[in-house]
Design an enzyme around this catalytic site. Structure first.
Site, mmCIF file in Angstrom:
data_model
loop_
_atom_site.group_PDB
_atom_site.id
_atom_site.type_symbol
_atom_site.label_atom_id
_atom_site.label_comp_id
_atom_site.label_asym_id
_atom_site.label_seq_id
_atom_site.Cartn_x
_atom_site.Cartn_y
_atom_site.Cartn_z
ATOM 1 N N LEU A 118 -39.805 93.128 -15.269
ATOM 2 C CA LEU A 118 -39.161 92.252 -16.259
ATOM 3 C C LEU A 118 -38.178 93.052 -17.108
ATOM 4 O O LEU A 118 -38.336 93.179 -18.331
ATOM 5 C CB LEU A 118 -40.188 91.525 -17.136
ATOM 6 C CG LEU A 118 -41.106 90.523 -16.431
ATOM 7 C CD1 LEU A 118 -42.025 89.821 -17.432
ATOM 8 C CD2 LEU A 118 -40.318 89.470 -15.650
ATOM 9 N N ASP A 124 -43.767 98.489 -12.913
ATOM 10 C CA ASP A 124 -42.544 99.219 -12.567
ATOM 11 C C ASP A 124 -42.720 99.859 -11.189
ATOM 12 O O ASP A 124 -43.721 100.559 -10.974
ATOM 13 C CB ASP A 124 -42.353 100.302 -13.646
ATOM 14 C CG ASP A 124 -41.062 101.071 -13.502
ATOM 15 O OD1 ASP A 124 -40.469 101.064 -12.415
ATOM 16 O OD2 ASP A 124 -40.661 101.699 -14.511
ATOM 17 N N ALA A 181 -36.663 94.518 -5.981
ATOM 18 C CA ALA A 181 -36.565 95.191 -7.287
ATOM 19 C C ALA A 181 -35.437 96.205 -7.271
ATOM 20 O O ALA A 181 -35.389 97.078 -6.416
ATOM 21 C CB ALA A 181 -37.888 95.878 -7.622
ATOM 22 N N ALA A 182 -34.536 96.061 -8.209
ATOM 23 C CA ALA A 182 -33.398 96.984 -8.284
ATOM 24 C C ALA A 182 -32.662 96.749 -9.587
ATOM 25 O O ALA A 182 -32.756 95.681 -10.190
ATOM 26 C CB ALA A 182 -32.443 96.743 -7.107
ATOM 27 N N THR A 209 -34.636 103.460 -10.136
ATOM 28 C CA THR A 209 -35.252 102.279 -9.503
ATOM 29 C C THR A 209 -34.819 102.120 -8.042
ATOM 30 O O THR A 209 -35.651 101.870 -7.169
ATOM 31 C CB THR A 209 -34.896 101.000 -10.298
ATOM 32 O OG1 THR A 209 -35.538 101.080 -11.567
ATOM 33 C CG2 THR A 209 -35.348 99.752 -9.581
ATOM 34 N N ASP A 231 -24.131 94.554 0.971
ATOM 35 C CA ASP A 231 -22.896 94.894 1.713
ATOM 36 C C ASP A 231 -22.102 95.997 1.003
ATOM 37 O O ASP A 231 -21.252 96.644 1.606
ATOM 38 C CB ASP A 231 -22.016 93.658 1.915
ATOM 39 C CG ASP A 231 -21.573 92.967 0.618
ATOM 40 O OD1 ASP A 231 -22.012 93.382 -0.467
ATOM 41 O OD2 ASP A 231 -20.781 92.004 0.705
ATOM 42 N N GLU A 232 -22.418 96.212 -0.279
ATOM 43 C CA GLU A 232 -21.630 97.182 -1.043
ATOM 44 C C GLU A 232 -21.801 98.609 -0.521
ATOM 45 O O GLU A 232 -20.987 99.473 -0.788
ATOM 46 C CB GLU A 232 -21.990 97.107 -2.532
ATOM 47 C CG GLU A 232 -21.700 95.737 -3.104
ATOM 48 C CD GLU A 232 -21.452 95.751 -4.599
ATOM 49 O OE1 GLU A 232 -21.176 96.813 -5.162
ATOM 50 O OE2 GLU A 232 -21.560 94.669 -5.191
ATOM 51 N N TYR A 268 -24.014 101.945 -8.439
ATOM 52 C CA TYR A 268 -24.932 100.928 -7.901
ATOM 53 C C TYR A 268 -25.004 101.046 -6.381
ATOM 54 O O TYR A 268 -26.087 101.194 -5.801
ATOM 55 C CB TYR A 268 -24.474 99.516 -8.309
ATOM 56 C CG TYR A 268 -25.105 98.415 -7.469
ATOM 57 C CD1 TYR A 268 -26.478 98.169 -7.520
ATOM 58 C CD2 TYR A 268 -24.336 97.627 -6.601
ATOM 59 C CE1 TYR A 268 -27.068 97.174 -6.734
ATOM 60 C CE2 TYR A 268 -24.909 96.631 -5.813
ATOM 61 C CZ TYR A 268 -26.272 96.410 -5.891
ATOM 62 O OH TYR A 268 -26.857 95.434 -5.115
ATOM 63 N N PRO A 288 -13.153 85.525 -18.090
ATOM 64 C CA PRO A 288 -12.516 86.826 -17.851
ATOM 65 C C PRO A 288 -12.448 87.157 -16.358
ATOM 66 O O PRO A 288 -13.451 87.161 -15.666
ATOM 67 C CB PRO A 288 -13.449 87.811 -18.579
ATOM 68 C CG PRO A 288 -14.761 87.125 -18.681
ATOM 69 C CD PRO A 288 -14.543 85.659 -18.572
ATOM 70 N N ASP A 300 -9.141 95.963 -15.499
ATOM 71 C CA ASP A 300 -10.042 96.004 -14.345
ATOM 72 C C ASP A 300 -11.172 97.010 -14.530
ATOM 73 O O ASP A 300 -11.126 97.874 -15.400
ATOM 74 C CB ASP A 300 -9.237 96.349 -13.080
ATOM 75 C CG ASP A 300 -9.878 95.806 -11.813
ATOM 76 O OD1 ASP A 300 -11.004 95.281 -11.893
ATOM 77 O OD2 ASP A 300 -9.245 95.890 -10.741
HETATM 78 N N1 LIG Z 1 -27.142 89.176 -6.100
HETATM 79 C C1 LIG Z 1 -26.425 89.576 -5.079
HETATM 80 O O1 LIG Z 1 -25.265 89.167 -4.912
HETATM 81 C C2 LIG Z 1 -27.000 90.514 -4.049
HETATM 82 C C3 LIG Z 1 -26.340 90.650 -2.831
HETATM 83 C C4 LIG Z 1 -26.882 91.515 -1.876
HETATM 84 C C5 LIG Z 1 -28.041 92.220 -2.143
HETATM 85 N N2 LIG Z 1 -28.650 92.088 -3.347
HETATM 86 C C6 LIG Z 1 -29.883 92.855 -3.562
HETATM 87 O O2 LIG Z 1 -30.921 91.901 -3.687
HETATM 88 C C7 LIG Z 1 -31.917 92.377 -4.591
HETATM 89 C C8 LIG Z 1 -32.148 91.357 -5.684
HETATM 90 O O3 LIG Z 1 -30.908 91.114 -6.351
HETATM 91 P P1 LIG Z 1 -30.822 90.077 -7.542
HETATM 92 O O4 LIG Z 1 -29.418 89.639 -7.633
HETATM 93 O O5 LIG Z 1 -31.906 89.081 -7.409
HETATM 94 O O6 LIG Z 1 -31.126 91.040 -8.764
HETATM 95 P P2 LIG Z 1 -31.652 90.745 -10.240
HETATM 96 O O7 LIG Z 1 -31.022 91.778 -11.090
HETATM 97 O O8 LIG Z 1 -31.492 89.314 -10.586
HETATM 98 O O9 LIG Z 1 -33.224 91.021 -10.117
HETATM 99 C C9 LIG Z 1 -33.764 92.293 -10.010
HETATM 100 C C10 LIG Z 1 -35.250 92.196 -10.368
HETATM 101 O O10 LIG Z 1 -35.821 93.496 -10.219
HETATM 102 C C11 LIG Z 1 -36.642 93.748 -11.343
HETATM 103 N N3 LIG Z 1 -36.700 95.196 -11.538
HETATM 104 C C12 LIG Z 1 -35.700 96.039 -11.897
HETATM 105 N N4 LIG Z 1 -36.148 97.297 -11.993
HETATM 106 C C13 LIG Z 1 -37.462 97.258 -11.656
HETATM 107 C C14 LIG Z 1 -38.467 98.239 -11.548
HETATM 108 N N5 LIG Z 1 -38.212 99.528 -11.818
HETATM 109 N N6 LIG Z 1 -39.711 97.851 -11.184
HETATM 110 C C15 LIG Z 1 -39.992 96.553 -10.919
HETATM 111 N N7 LIG Z 1 -39.075 95.574 -11.018
HETATM 112 C C16 LIG Z 1 -37.820 95.927 -11.378
HETATM 113 C C17 LIG Z 1 -35.963 93.048 -12.512
HETATM 114 O O11 LIG Z 1 -36.851 92.819 -13.571
HETATM 115 C C18 LIG Z 1 -35.492 91.779 -11.823
HETATM 116 O O12 LIG Z 1 -36.482 90.795 -11.866
HETATM 117 C C19 LIG Z 1 -31.389 93.718 -5.126
HETATM 118 O O13 LIG Z 1 -32.010 94.746 -4.414
HETATM 119 C C20 LIG Z 1 -29.906 93.686 -4.822
HETATM 120 O O14 LIG Z 1 -29.412 94.981 -4.604
HETATM 121 C C21 LIG Z 1 -28.155 91.254 -4.307
#
Ligand SMILES: NC(=O)c1ccc[n+]([C@@H]2O[C@H](COP(=O)([O-])OP(=O)(O)OC[C@H]3O[C@@H](n4cnc5c(N)ncnc54)[C@H](O)[C@@H]3O)[C@@H](O)[C@H]2O)c1
Length: 356
Positions: free
Chosen positions: A36, A60, A83-84, A101, A127-128, A150, A205, A272
């Site tokens: 969270l 965590d 989680a990220a 993380t 994809d990044e 990132y 923006p 930018d």
């Molecule tokens: N959103 C996108 O466009 C997208 C696209 C491709 C991949 N992803 C990947 O998908 C995954 C989820 O992305 P999202 O957009 O839902 O992200 P988000 O930021 O909405 O959610 C991340 C979640 O991880 C939790 N978290 C962060 N650090 C933590 C830790 N140390 N321990 C436990 N929980 C932790 C946060 O509390 C949060 O609930 C990520 O790995 C991201 O890299 C996202």
């Protein structure tokens, strides 16, 4: 009873995934493990909390003891890691938490999976990691060329996961999704920021000239792809999840304004982001050969998303009105140079200096 541990399941994609899994997999124990952070939100799980078979544990993924405890208690068969730290803009301000993380935390989960011999570990990636592509589309064997903290951290997590497959034979699968949008996405991210600012008649923006190209995937399609990979993904395999609906950022802003009946004059160009990738594109032939195809065209998914934000103000107003969001917004946008034309904005880069 089979069980699935969803790390980061209180975030945007993770909570949509948990909801889908609960709906489609009766008789499964579903455990969401989430720290969270500012991005995690217990409200994202409001309809799942208290339901039979659903468990939420705050913790965590970098904390080996907390991870060990949850594995000991629930003995998950499957683990999916969402989680990220996920926001590129924040990674420019404080890369350290991303490295912790997105790399170290992945390692902690991998260690627990190894000890408990889980049946599959899915590392959700992006994809990044392929970096910016002027033309063509990256297949899974494309060189990794991450260009910001990132994406570099995500690439590190992917490589660590693959190392556990090759070294310890852990059944690891990696998914690399393109830009995703839909309900429950934090309002500081691009599409929710456009929608919520437009609802509030605030300026939208747009970074630089707004010509950056992204491939947008509706969250339900992303979740179904991960579900498929859990079932059919080959251990050690990487699966690109691409919508193949490339569009420029400025055109996304136009679509949002059109759907909300707001004027284009709300669009403002801002200095930018440093190192802003111009274009992401992936080839998802491998996943499509598992019979996956995205169900939502961008216009349809975006309309659902806009309607969701319109009808769920209770969810996003709480976040936007919180002092931490206001402070973030002030640092990110109010201290930036604003312009009426893309030609002016593209000449400027905003280098964030203070941590958020
Ligand atoms: N959103 C996108 O466009 C997208 C696209 C491709 C991949 N992803 C990947 O998908 C995954 C989820 O992305 P999202 O957009 O839902 O992200 P988000 O930021 O909405 O959610 C991340 C979640 O991880 C939790 N978290 C962060 N650090 C933590 C830790 N140390 N321990 C436990 N929980 C932790 C946060 O509390 C949060 O609930 C990520 O790995 C991201 O890299 C996202």
């Amino acid at each position: 009873m089979p069980s699935i541990l969803i790390a980061g399941g209180a975030g945007f994609i993770g909570s949509n995934f948990a909801r889908m899994w609960m709906r489609k997999h009766d008789g499964f124990k579903v455990i969401v493990f989430d720290k969270l952070t500012y991005a995690g939100n217990i409200d994202n799980l409001h309809d799942l909390l208290g339901r039979e078979g659903f468990h939420f544990i705050k913790g965590d993924i970098c904390d080996a003891d907390a991870v060990a405890n949850v594995f000991e208690e629930f003995k998950p068969d499957l683990v999916v890691n969402f989680a990220a730290e996920t926001h590129v803009d924040r990674s420019l301000l404080s890369p350290g938490s991303f490295i912790m993380t997105d790399i170290y935390g992945v390692h902690t989960l991998l260690e627990a999976c190894r000890k408990h011999q889980v049946k599959k570990f899915v590392q959700v990636s992006s994809d990044e990691v392929y970096g910016s592509l002027n033309e063509g589309a990256a297949s899974e064997t494309h060189q990794l060329r991450p260009r910001n903290p990132y994406s570099a951290s995500k690439a590190g997590g992917d490589l660590m996961a693959l190392a556990y497959f090759h070294t310890y034979n852990l059944p690891v699968v990696i998914t690399r999704g393109c830009n995703t949008y839909g309900p429950y996405q934090h309002p500081e991210k691009f599409i929710p920021l456009l929608i919520t600012n437009a609802i509030e008649d605030m300026p939208l923006p747009i970074y630089g000239d707004g010509m950056q190209i992204r491939d947008w995937l509706f969250v339900e399609d992303h979740c179904e792809a991960i579900e498929l990979v859990i079932e059919f993904g080959e251990p050690g395999g990487i699966y690109n999840i691409a919508a193949n609906q490339e569009i420029r950022n400025i055109d996304v802003a136009h679509l949002v304004l059109e759907m909300l009946g707001k004027p284009k004059t709300l669009i403002k160009y801002v200095a930018d982001r440093p190192g802003h990738d111009r274009r992401y594109a992936m080839d998802a032939t491998k996943l499509r050969s598992l019979n996956w195809t995205p169900k939502y065209r961008l216009e349809d998914g975006l309309r659902i998303t806009v309607d969701w934000y319109r009808s769920n103000e209770w969810w996003w107003r709480k976040i936007r009105e919180h002092p931490s969001f206001r402070e973030y917004y002030r640092r990110m946008y109010e201290q930036r140079l604003w312009f009426d034309t893309p030609e002016e904005a593209i000449k400027h880069i905003h280098m964030p200096t203070s941590s958020v």
